[in-house]
Design an enzyme around this catalytic site. Structure first.
Site, PDB file in Angstrom:
ATOM      1  N   SER A   1       0.808  -1.226   0.000  1.00 58.69           N
ATOM      2  CA  SER A   1       0.000   0.000   0.000  1.00 58.69           C
ATOM      3  C   SER A   1       0.845   1.282   0.000  1.00 58.69           C
ATOM      4  O   SER A   1       0.510   2.223  -0.734  1.00 58.69           O
ATOM      5  CB  SER A   1      -0.975  -0.007   1.174  1.00 58.69           C
ATOM      6  OG  SER A   1      -1.926  -1.024   0.970  1.00 58.69           O
TER       7      SER A   1
ATOM      8  N   LYS B   1      -9.157  -5.506  10.942  1.00 57.06           N
ATOM      9  CA  LYS B   1     -10.316  -4.979  10.206  1.00 57.06           C
ATOM     10  C   LYS B   1     -11.626  -4.981  11.005  1.00 57.06           C
ATOM     11  O   LYS B   1     -12.503  -4.175  10.745  1.00 57.06           O
ATOM     12  CB  LYS B   1     -10.513  -5.743   8.901  1.00 57.06           C
ATOM     13  CG  LYS B   1      -9.437  -5.454   7.879  1.00 57.06           C
ATOM     14  CD  LYS B   1      -9.724  -6.132   6.564  1.00 57.06           C
ATOM     15  CE  LYS B   1      -8.561  -5.942   5.611  1.00 57.06           C
ATOM     16  NZ  LYS B   1      -8.840  -6.408   4.262  1.00 57.06           N
TER      17      LYS B   1
ATOM     18  N   ASN C   1     -11.791  -1.485   6.185  1.00 56.07           N
ATOM     19  CA  ASN C   1     -10.416  -1.462   5.647  1.00 56.07           C
ATOM     20  C   ASN C   1      -9.955  -0.031   5.372  1.00 56.07           C
ATOM     21  O   ASN C   1      -8.840   0.174   4.926  1.00 56.07           O
ATOM     22  CB  ASN C   1     -10.295  -2.327   4.381  1.00 56.07           C
ATOM     23  CG  ASN C   1     -10.724  -1.589   3.133  1.00 56.07           C
ATOM     24  OD1 ASN C   1     -11.676  -0.809   3.170  1.00 56.07           O
ATOM     25  ND2 ASN C   1     -10.034  -1.814   2.033  1.00 56.07           N
TER      26      ASN C   1
ATOM     27  N   ASP D   1     -12.785  -3.102   0.101  1.00 58.43           N
ATOM     28  CA  ASP D   1     -12.355  -4.425  -0.386  1.00 58.43           C
ATOM     29  C   ASP D   1     -13.352  -4.980  -1.404  1.00 58.43           C
ATOM     30  O   ASP D   1     -12.964  -5.579  -2.402  1.00 58.43           O
ATOM     31  CB  ASP D   1     -12.236  -5.418   0.784  1.00 58.43           C
ATOM     32  CG  ASP D   1     -10.972  -5.197   1.593  1.00 58.43           C
ATOM     33  OD1 ASP D   1      -9.985  -4.680   1.036  1.00 58.43           O
ATOM     34  OD2 ASP D   1     -10.979  -5.537   2.792  1.00 58.43           O
TER      35      ASP D   1
ATOM     36  N   GLY E   1     -13.704 -20.907   0.722  1.00 54.50           N
ATOM     37  CA  GLY E   1     -13.303 -20.236   1.959  1.00 54.50           C
ATOM     38  C   GLY E   1     -14.432 -19.399   2.526  1.00 54.50           C
ATOM     39  O   GLY E   1     -15.335 -18.960   1.790  1.00 54.50           O
ATOM     40  N   ALA E   2     -14.407 -19.212   3.845  1.00 50.05           N
ATOM     41  CA  ALA E   2     -15.467 -18.445   4.510  1.00 50.05           C
ATOM     42  C   ALA E   2     -14.888 -17.597   5.639  1.00 50.05           C
ATOM     43  O   ALA E   2     -15.550 -17.342   6.640  1.00 50.05           O
ATOM     44  CB  ALA E   2     -16.536 -19.393   5.039  1.00 50.05           C
TER      45      ALA E   2
ATOM     46  N   GLY F   1     -12.524 -13.998   6.907  1.00 53.41           N
ATOM     47  CA  GLY F   1     -12.761 -12.553   6.811  1.00 53.41           C
ATOM     48  C   GLY F   1     -12.764 -12.058   5.370  1.00 53.41           C
ATOM     49  O   GLY F   1     -13.618 -11.264   4.979  1.00 53.41           O
TER      50      GLY F   1
ATOM     51  N   ASN G   1     -16.369 -24.387   2.354  1.00 53.62           N
ATOM     52  CA  ASN G   1     -15.320 -24.107   3.329  1.00 53.62           C
ATOM     53  C   ASN G   1     -14.985 -25.360   4.114  1.00 53.62           C
ATOM     54  O   ASN G   1     -15.861 -26.195   4.365  1.00 53.62           O
ATOM     55  CB  ASN G   1     -15.779 -23.006   4.296  1.00 53.62           C
ATOM     56  CG  ASN G   1     -14.651 -22.493   5.153  1.00 53.62           C
ATOM     57  OD1 ASN G   1     -13.627 -22.043   4.628  1.00 53.62           O
ATOM     58  ND2 ASN G   1     -14.795 -22.568   6.464  1.00 53.62           N
TER      59      ASN G   1
ATOM     60  N   TYR H   1      -1.946 -12.395  -3.586  1.00 56.25           N
ATOM     61  CA  TYR H   1      -1.119 -11.795  -4.639  1.00 56.25           C
ATOM     62  C   TYR H   1       0.359 -12.099  -4.478  1.00 56.25           C
ATOM     63  O   TYR H   1       1.183 -11.626  -5.258  1.00 56.25           O
ATOM     64  CB  TYR H   1      -1.350 -10.281  -4.735  1.00 56.25           C
ATOM     65  CG  TYR H   1      -1.079  -9.518  -3.462  1.00 56.25           C
ATOM     66  CD1 TYR H   1      -2.120  -9.151  -2.626  1.00 56.25           C
ATOM     67  CD2 TYR H   1       0.218  -9.178  -3.096  1.00 56.25           C
ATOM     68  CE1 TYR H   1      -1.880  -8.456  -1.461  1.00 56.25           C
ATOM     69  CE2 TYR H   1       0.469  -8.482  -1.923  1.00 56.25           C
ATOM     70  CZ  TYR H   1      -0.586  -8.127  -1.110  1.00 56.25           C
ATOM     71  OH  TYR H   1      -0.341  -7.447   0.053  1.00 56.25           O
TER      72      TYR H   1
ATOM     73  N   GLY I   1      -4.763 -11.762  -7.414  1.00 54.90           N
ATOM     74  CA  GLY I   1      -5.115 -10.996  -6.220  1.00 54.90           C
ATOM     75  C   GLY I   1      -4.601  -9.563  -6.284  1.00 54.90           C
ATOM     76  O   GLY I   1      -5.121  -8.684  -5.601  1.00 54.90           O
TER      77      GLY I   1
HETATM   78  P1  ATR Z   1      -8.913 -14.248   6.343  1.00 51.20           P
HETATM   79  O1  ATR Z   1      -9.390 -13.101   7.171  1.00 51.20           O
HETATM   80  O2  ATR Z   1      -7.592 -13.991   5.653  1.00 51.20           O
HETATM   81  O3  ATR Z   1      -9.935 -14.777   5.395  1.00 51.20           O
HETATM   82  P2  ATR Z   1      -9.437 -16.325   8.250  1.00 51.20           P
HETATM   83  O4  ATR Z   1     -10.648 -15.604   8.703  1.00 51.20           O
HETATM   84  O5  ATR Z   1      -8.560 -16.972   9.258  1.00 51.20           O
HETATM   85  O6  ATR Z   1      -8.496 -15.376   7.409  1.00 51.20           O
HETATM   86  O7  ATR Z   1      -9.891 -17.415   7.152  1.00 51.20           O
HETATM   87  C1  ATR Z   1      -8.979 -18.271   6.552  1.00 51.20           C
HETATM   88  C2  ATR Z   1      -9.742 -19.117   5.533  1.00 51.20           C
HETATM   89  O8  ATR Z   1      -8.817 -20.051   4.944  1.00 51.20           O
HETATM   90  C3  ATR Z   1     -10.859 -19.966   6.150  1.00 51.20           C
HETATM   91  O9  ATR Z   1     -11.873 -20.140   5.186  1.00 51.20           O
HETATM   92  C4  ATR Z   1     -10.125 -21.267   6.437  1.00 51.20           C
HETATM   93  O10 ATR Z   1     -10.952 -22.400   6.568  1.00 51.20           O
HETATM   94  P3  ATR Z   1     -11.557 -22.793   8.023  1.00 51.20           P
HETATM   95  O11 ATR Z   1     -12.744 -21.888   8.231  1.00 51.20           O
HETATM   96  O12 ATR Z   1     -11.949 -24.209   7.892  1.00 51.20           O
HETATM   97  O13 ATR Z   1     -10.453 -22.556   9.021  1.00 51.20           O
HETATM   98  C5  ATR Z   1      -9.295 -21.383   5.191  1.00 51.20           C
HETATM   99  N1  ATR Z   1      -8.159 -22.293   5.336  1.00 51.20           N
HETATM  100  C6  ATR Z   1      -7.018 -22.073   6.027  1.00 51.20           C
HETATM  101  N2  ATR Z   1      -6.196 -23.142   5.905  1.00 51.20           N
HETATM  102  C7  ATR Z   1      -6.824 -24.055   5.124  1.00 51.20           C
HETATM  103  C8  ATR Z   1      -6.501 -25.344   4.604  1.00 51.20           C
HETATM  104  N3  ATR Z   1      -5.326 -25.932   4.892  1.00 51.20           N
HETATM  105  N4  ATR Z   1      -7.397 -25.971   3.801  1.00 51.20           N
HETATM  106  C9  ATR Z   1      -8.578 -25.384   3.505  1.00 51.20           C
HETATM  107  N5  ATR Z   1      -8.943 -24.163   3.949  1.00 51.20           N
HETATM  108  C10 ATR Z   1      -8.098 -23.496   4.743  1.00 51.20           C
END
Ligand code: ATR
Length: 269
Positions: free
Chosen positions: A16, A65, A86, A101, A124-125, A127, A147, A209, A230
């Site tokens: 940034s 955040k 953000n 974002d 993924g789910a 933040g 997720n 990214y 990214g």
């Molecule tokens: P961010 O804010 O960067 O999204 P986060 O809230 O910790 O960080 O979320 C990380 C994401 O990566 C989640 O969706 C996590 O899955 P879980 O909810 O099951 O933890 C996912 N993640 C991290 N490591 C993973 C892995 N080895 N395989 C699959 N998903 C993964």
């Protein structure tokens, strides 16, 4: 000289500062943007410092955040719905929280695909996924979230009235657009997505990214998908921040070039 910056922890590798300073220079704006490493226990002090030092605006990154929200004077409806800030703007002695974002996601997608009415699979789910799903809903996409931890997929899906499916069903996933939002692949050659599903999609986007082309994107490209890095999301969320910080039209290409050179320099170093 107006002062802007970014708070996060750690913050050393943030792109940034180079991106915003390049934009200030390009637009001949007398302002400077710094990196402010802020430990989680110092958030309140950092926000009050912003007031005391008349810092005009800051970007907020991981892991702050959500945690900055209680210390702000006002939150716009978008930040409230996404549940994360953000960008903080300091205007008329008040600190306003907003979120760009989702605009980063929307603009990065728009360069390549119109998602209206299309099926978009989100991996993924966490933040980062919240801003992605918000952008997709705003654009009128049909969203399905997968997720590793199903409960998180379910609660995100409920919050935005979209669908959640179990991680064990990922091998059957299909749609037009696939978006990777997990931390898997960050500075490592791993992908959370089974490569056999990739040929079913037209477009693949990663929010990571570093590296610029993650394993997920490399495999998606090989499978015939158009890819979105990214870096595009990073640049467009930053461009929108620049607009809010200065009121000027952001020099998007200049910002992208600055971020790209800094990223490449870091790789070489
Ligand atoms: P961010 O804010 O960067 O999204 P986060 O809230 O910790 O960080 O979320 C990380 C994401 O990566 C989640 O969706 C996590 O899955 P879980 O909810 O099951 O933890 C996912 N993640 C991290 N490591 C993973 C892995 N080895 N395989 C699959 N998903 C993964």
């Amino acid at each position: 000289m107006d002062v802007f910056g970014i708070i996060g922890w750690p913050i050393g590798h943030s792109l940034s500062p180079v991106m915003h300073n390049a934009a200030f220079q390009n637009k001949r704006i007398k302002a400077v943007y710094g990196a402010f490493p802020t430990a989680p226990e110092d958030i309140r002090a950092a926000i009050n410092g912003m007031r005391a030092l008349h810092i005009k605006g800051v970007s907020v990154t991981i892991p702050h955040k959500e945690k900055v929200i209680p210390y702000l004077d006002a939150l716009d409806p978008v930040a409230r719905e996404i549940g994360a800030v953000n960008t903080i703007l300091h205007k008329e002695d008040l600190l306003w929280g907003t979120n760009t974002d989702w605009i980063g996601v929307k603009e990065a997608l728009r360069e390549v695909v119109c998602v209206k009415g299309k099926r978009v699979v989100v991996i993924g789910a966490g933040g980062a996924a919240r801003a992605v799903v918000y952008a997709l809903k705003t654009e009128g996409a049909e969203v399905i979230i997968y997720n590793r931890t199903f409960e998180r997929a379910q609660s995100l899906a409920e919050a935005f009235s979209v669908k959640a499916k179990s991680w064990t069903e990922l091998a059957q996933a299909e749609g037009e657009v696939l978006i990777q939002t997990t931390s898997v692949g960050l500075k490592e050659d791993r992908s959370p997505v089974p490569s056999e599903i990739l040929p079913r999609f037209e477009v693949a986007m990663d929010i990571i990214y570093n590296p610029l082309e993650t394993r997920f994107l490399r495999e998606a490209k090989r499978a015939g998908c158009k890819i979105i890095t990214g870096l595009k999301m990073l640049v467009y969320q930053g461009a929108e921040q620049f607009r809010l910080f200065t009121g000027f039209e952001p020099p998007v290409k200049i910002m992208e070039q600055a971020a790209l050179s800094a990223l490449k320099g870091e790789d070489n170093g």
